[in-house]
Design a protein around this motif. Structure first.
Motif, PDB file in Angstrom:
ATOM      1  N   ASN A   6       0.821  -1.207   0.000  1.00 38.54           N
ATOM      2  CA  ASN A   6       0.000   0.000   0.000  1.00 38.54           C
ATOM      3  C   ASN A   6       0.856   1.258   0.000  1.00 38.54           C
ATOM      4  O   ASN A   6       0.652   2.167   0.796  1.00 38.54           O
ATOM      5  CB  ASN A   6      -0.921  -0.015   1.217  1.00 38.54           C
ATOM      6  CG  ASN A   6      -2.209   0.738   0.975  1.00 38.54           C
ATOM      7  OD1 ASN A   6      -2.624   0.904  -0.160  1.00 38.54           O
ATOM      8  ND2 ASN A   6      -2.826   1.200   2.031  1.00 38.54           N
ATOM      9  N   THR A   7       1.827   1.306  -0.915  1.00 37.23           N
ATOM     10  CA  THR A   7       2.691   2.477  -0.995  1.00 37.23           C
ATOM     11  C   THR A   7       3.125   2.675  -2.443  1.00 37.23           C
ATOM     12  O   THR A   7       2.778   1.870  -3.315  1.00 37.23           O
ATOM     13  CB  THR A   7       3.913   2.330  -0.075  1.00 37.23           C
ATOM     14  OG1 THR A   7       4.630   3.575  -0.028  1.00 37.23           O
ATOM     15  CG2 THR A   7       4.834   1.224  -0.564  1.00 37.23           C
ATOM     16  N   THR A   8       3.863   3.746  -2.704  1.00 37.89           N
ATOM     17  CA  THR A   8       4.367   4.023  -4.048  1.00 37.89           C
ATOM     18  C   THR A   8       5.831   4.422  -3.955  1.00 37.89           C
ATOM     19  O   THR A   8       6.346   4.717  -2.869  1.00 37.89           O
ATOM     20  CB  THR A   8       3.594   5.173  -4.722  1.00 37.89           C
ATOM     21  OG1 THR A   8       4.033   6.425  -4.158  1.00 37.89           O
ATOM     22  CG2 THR A   8       2.100   5.044  -4.525  1.00 37.89           C
ATOM     23  N   ALA A  11       5.886   8.089  -2.511  1.00 39.94           N
ATOM     24  CA  ALA A  11       5.131   8.440  -1.311  1.00 39.94           C
ATOM     25  C   ALA A  11       5.933   9.280  -0.324  1.00 39.94           C
ATOM     26  O   ALA A  11       5.365  10.066   0.436  1.00 39.94           O
ATOM     27  CB  ALA A  11       4.624   7.164  -0.628  1.00 39.94           C
ATOM     28  N   ARG A 309       0.727   9.439  -3.764  1.00 42.68           N
ATOM     29  CA  ARG A 309       0.528   8.461  -2.698  1.00 42.68           C
ATOM     30  C   ARG A 309      -0.510   7.389  -3.027  1.00 42.68           C
ATOM     31  O   ARG A 309      -0.902   6.629  -2.142  1.00 42.68           O
ATOM     32  CB  ARG A 309       0.137   9.195  -1.405  1.00 42.68           C
ATOM     33  CG  ARG A 309       1.304   9.980  -0.807  1.00 42.68           C
ATOM     34  CD  ARG A 309       0.831  11.162   0.031  1.00 42.68           C
ATOM     35  NE  ARG A 309       1.946  11.881   0.661  1.00 42.68           N
ATOM     36  CZ  ARG A 309       2.803  12.667   0.017  1.00 42.68           C
ATOM     37  NH1 ARG A 309       2.711  12.827  -1.283  1.00 42.68           N
ATOM     38  NH2 ARG A 309       3.776  13.288   0.660  1.00 42.68           N
ATOM     39  N   GLN A 310      -0.973   7.323  -4.266  1.00 45.74           N
ATOM     40  CA  GLN A 310      -1.993   6.344  -4.637  1.00 45.74           C
ATOM     41  C   GLN A 310      -1.342   5.112  -5.257  1.00 45.74           C
ATOM     42  O   GLN A 310      -0.945   5.128  -6.421  1.00 45.74           O
ATOM     43  CB  GLN A 310      -3.001   6.965  -5.604  1.00 45.74           C
ATOM     44  CG  GLN A 310      -3.741   8.158  -5.052  1.00 45.74           C
ATOM     45  CD  GLN A 310      -4.421   7.855  -3.732  1.00 45.74           C
ATOM     46  OE1 GLN A 310      -5.036   6.785  -3.558  1.00 45.74           O
ATOM     47  NE2 GLN A 310      -4.330   8.786  -2.792  1.00 45.74           N
ATOM     48  N   PRO A 311      -1.221   4.019  -4.511  1.00 45.27           N
ATOM     49  CA  PRO A 311      -0.485   2.857  -5.024  1.00 45.27           C
ATOM     50  C   PRO A 311      -1.088   2.258  -6.282  1.00 45.27           C
ATOM     51  O   PRO A 311      -0.366   1.731  -7.129  1.00 45.27           O
ATOM     52  CB  PRO A 311      -0.511   1.869  -3.852  1.00 45.27           C
ATOM     53  CG  PRO A 311      -1.630   2.329  -2.972  1.00 45.27           C
ATOM     54  CD  PRO A 311      -1.716   3.807  -3.131  1.00 45.27           C
ATOM     55  N   TYR A 314       0.058   3.203 -10.077  1.00 39.44           N
ATOM     56  CA  TYR A 314       1.381   2.876 -10.633  1.00 39.44           C
ATOM     57  C   TYR A 314       1.624   1.366 -10.623  1.00 39.44           C
ATOM     58  O   TYR A 314       1.164   0.644  -9.728  1.00 39.44           O
ATOM     59  CB  TYR A 314       2.491   3.530  -9.803  1.00 39.44           C
ATOM     60  CG  TYR A 314       2.295   4.995  -9.548  1.00 39.44           C
ATOM     61  CD1 TYR A 314       2.740   5.946 -10.460  1.00 39.44           C
ATOM     62  CD2 TYR A 314       1.659   5.429  -8.391  1.00 39.44           C
ATOM     63  CE1 TYR A 314       2.549   7.299 -10.224  1.00 39.44           C
ATOM     64  CE2 TYR A 314       1.457   6.781  -8.150  1.00 39.44           C
ATOM     65  CZ  TYR A 314       1.902   7.709  -9.065  1.00 39.44           C
ATOM     66  OH  TYR A 314       1.697   9.042  -8.834  1.00 39.44           O
ATOM     67  N   SER A 316       4.774  -1.480 -10.298  1.00 45.37           N
ATOM     68  CA  SER A 316       5.873  -1.515  -9.327  1.00 45.37           C
ATOM     69  C   SER A 316       7.119  -0.790  -9.821  1.00 45.37           C
ATOM     70  O   SER A 316       7.960  -0.373  -9.017  1.00 45.37           O
ATOM     71  CB  SER A 316       6.222  -2.967  -8.979  1.00 45.37           C
ATOM     72  OG  SER A 316       6.584  -3.691 -10.147  1.00 45.37           O
ATOM     73  N   TYR A 326      -7.093   2.805  -9.078  1.00 45.83           N
ATOM     74  CA  TYR A 326      -6.523   1.469  -9.247  1.00 45.83           C
ATOM     75  C   TYR A 326      -6.694   1.076 -10.713  1.00 45.83           C
ATOM     76  O   TYR A 326      -7.458   1.707 -11.445  1.00 45.83           O
ATOM     77  CB  TYR A 326      -7.195   0.449  -8.318  1.00 45.83           C
ATOM     78  CG  TYR A 326      -8.680   0.280  -8.545  1.00 45.83           C
ATOM     79  CD1 TYR A 326      -9.161  -0.717  -9.382  1.00 45.83           C
ATOM     80  CD2 TYR A 326      -9.605   1.117  -7.928  1.00 45.83           C
ATOM     81  CE1 TYR A 326     -10.522  -0.883  -9.608  1.00 45.83           C
ATOM     82  CE2 TYR A 326     -10.961   0.970  -8.137  1.00 45.83           C
ATOM     83  CZ  TYR A 326     -11.419  -0.027  -8.982  1.00 45.83           C
ATOM     84  OH  TYR A 326     -12.762  -0.177  -9.219  1.00 45.83           O
TER      85      TYR A 326
END
Length: 636
Positions: A6-8, A11, A309-311, A314, A316, A326
């Motif tokens: 739950n990260t980017t 972030a 901050r929106q996983p 993106y 990986s 999403y």
């Protein structure tokens, strides 16, 4: 739930200063190297298709990041990978090279990408044009000028040719066509309808979405007003004046956390929704109160931080997914290639400004206090914007896409669109769960075998600044008249939807409230609950859902026992904001005749990622909004 995924990659970036915004951009540009062709002219990011050819899709991947790259270079920044794009320009426009993009035809997708290319030539000539060999320059100007005699859609697309010619003019190319550019600008001015607003097309088009603002028209007008000031001063001042007027409406499409209200098409462009605020700084527009440079800075950078901050935005490796919060192909259009989301890079335009510019020199300010807890009728787009009670959304009636677009009923025809709860799109065409009918009235004339939801809205208007009123004709013998009434200080978390259905046939109805994250603290589906605990409530003619995202509810205001509340679990991936959603819904059956439905819709989102709505909200739930006396008299 575990937060490991739950990260980017972005972030940890505060995105508060010019160097931090530049770092965000380079973090988006770097992963593209691994997806770039040997000749540099194509960027291949995935295998999904579009209505246009694969070469044009690769060109999108190449061209759209240039919105940000050119801004970075123009503002004194540097990027080692710029040589990839210089090499790509030379090879992509060379008819004898295997990576040639192909010449433009009428209404060709390649025309769209001429806009960032022209922008780059105008803004970053020294870094992008000057390094090209003589042959490369000749090929690029021939390719870009090739659109001047082609047919274009009668929409915002005409701005793409303006930008192509603007770029050609700035590099002194003989392929610059001044007459063509003036004719395009004169025609684009016919789209203007006053109060700063332009529709996306000629008279008869009722489409004023983000293409009227950040995605195209307002952004283009502002950039042109800066780059063509010497040659076209009168038009440039007119464009700046439009922006001043428009800004006082457009600010209502953003909430205190920086989120824009999802509405209309092309939402996979994400932060490009806020790029108007960067363009108004680029154009040095004198700001109208209560806007200040600190406010404008905050409107843009809060939106950029939100997206950083929106996983789900993106992959990986830091490349963009196709979707919104999403990956979601249900909400996309048939022109969204894997490179399309890089229209996002328009929002990096403040990088072209020096740090001494008031945009960068001013301290960031929060959303203006004078605009909080307000409602405002927006007459041109047929919206009523509100943030009363801390929930930012628009009520909407009257807009529709002027040509076929996937899911257009959901994108333009719903009653309301929220910065926190977004909207939902169908994933199928049979069950209500598939339709994702939030903020909509679904009707069935065949006992639920098929359902119709509003797409073409007729006779829409804002009456006395109080409410939206409109008609919908789902069948020749069925009419639906709808009043959308914004919240009041007495019941700030509720809005009203009042429907009069005149039908010659038996109908089923299902009216959805806001769709909301449908999982509990254990990440399992919400279960029935009472009070303010997370869960669902079905109680007679009302329904409610409570989760970490906040509270959503719906209630019939009159004694109508046949109208039953249901906390409906919509099909996965219908809602733009969350892949697993619950939608409070009112269900009913109607015999032929004259039917009134009086629906109150409740919504309170969490604040800044808090775990649920602020405590004490149930007291607001117990309130019920009053039916305006003028409408009550019609019901009686």
């Amino acid at each position: 739930m575990s937060a490991f995924a739950n990260t980017t990659l972005f972030a940890s970036n505060p995105v508060s200063t010019k160097p931090e915004l530049a770092s965000y951009l380079t973090g988006l540009l770097d992963p593209l190297a691994a997806h770039t062709s040997p000749g540099g002219a194509r960027i291949h990011l995935g295998f999904t298709g579009t209505h246009f050819d694969e070469t044009a899709a690769h060109l999108e991947g190449f061209a759209r990041p240039i919105w940000g790259l050119a801004s970075l270079l123009a503002g004194g920044g540097s990027y080692p990978g710029v040589e990839r794009w210089v090499r790509g320009f030379a090879n992509g426009t060379n008819p004898d090279h295997e990576e040639f993009w192909g010449n433009m035809r009428d209404k060709d997708q390649r025309m769209v990408e001429c806009s960032p290319i022209g922008f780059a030539l105008a803004l970053a000539r020294e870094q992008i044009w000057d390094p090209l060999p003589a042959e490369g320059k000749r090929h690029l100007e021939e390719w870009l000028g090739g659109m001047n005699d082609k047919e274009m859609p009668n929409t915002n697309w005409l701005w793409f040719r303006v930008f192509a010619n603007l770029g050609l003019s700035k590099v002194g190319s003989p392929r610059f066509d001044a007459n063509r550019m003036k004719a395009d600008l004169d025609h684009l001015d016919t789209f203007y309808i006053g109060d700063g607003w332009s529709r996306d097309g000629p008279e008869g088009v009722v489409q004023l979405d983000y293409y009227s603002s950040s995605f195209a028209i307002q952004y283009a007008q502002l950039v042109y007003s800066k780059l063509a000031q010497k040659e076209d001063p009168e038009r440039c001042e007119e464009f700046r004046d439009r922006a001043r007027k428009f800004a006082l409406d457009f600010v209502h499409y953003f909430d205190e956390e920086g989120r824009g209200i999802p509405f209309g098409r092309s939402l996979t462009y994400r932060a490009a929704m806020a790029s108007f605020w960067g363009a108004i700084a680029f154009a040095d527009v004198e700001l109208p109160a209560p806007l200040t440079w600190g406010v404008v800075k905050g409107l843009l950078l809060r939106n950029m931080r939100y997206w950083a901050r929106q996983p789900g935005a993106y992959y990986s490796d830091g490349t963009f997914t196709i979707g919104y919060l999403y990956p979601n192909h249900n909400m996309t259009e048939n022109y969204n290639s894997p490179g399309s989301p890089y229209w996002f890079c328009k929002s990096f335009i403040p990088l072209a400004l020096p740090e001494s510019h008031p945009f960068w020199a001013s301290p960031e300010e929060p959303y203006p206090a004078a605009l909080r807890n307000t409602s405002k009728p927006l007459y041109k787009p047929l919206h009523i914007a509100t943030n009363l009670g801390g929930h930012t959304y628009v009520l909407s009636s009257g807009q529709q896409c002027s040509y076929p677009v996937k899911q257009s009923a959901a994108k333009y025809g719903k009653f309301a669109y929220s910065s926190a709860f977004g909207y939902s799109v169908p994933v199928g065409s049979l069950t209500l769960e598939e339709h994702g009918g939030d903020s909509a009235l679904a009707l069935s004339a065949d006992d639920g075998e098929t359902w119709k939801l509003r797409r073409a809205t007729r006779e829409a208007r804002i009456e006395d600044g109080k409410w939206l009123r409109s008609m919908w004709y789902p069948w020749p013998d069925v009419s639906v008249e709808t009043w959308l009434v914004p919240p009041t200080p007495e019941a700030p978390l509720w809005h009203l939807r009042i429907h009069r259905i005149k039908t010659a046939r038996r109908l089923l109805s299902a009216e959805g409230g806001w769709a909301i994250h449908g999982q509990g603290p254990d990440d399992r589906a919400l279960e029935p609950s009472t009070g303010e605990a997370f869960g669902t409530l079905e109680n007679g003619s009302e329904a409610r859902a409570t989760s970490k995202a906040g509270v959503s509810g719906i209630a019939e205001l009159r004694e109508k026992p046949s109208r039953k509340g249901k906390a409906m679990r919509t099909d996965a991936n219908t809602n733009l904001m969350c892949p697993r959603a619950v939608m409070p819904t009112l269900m009913d059956e109607h015999e032929a005749g004259d039917v009134w439905l009086v629906t109150a819709v409740f919504g309170l989102p969490c604040v800044n990622g808090a775990n649920g709505a602020a405590a004490g909200w149930e007291a607001e739930w117990q309130k019920r909004p009053a039916i305006p006396k003028e409408i009550a008299a019609l019901i009686a």
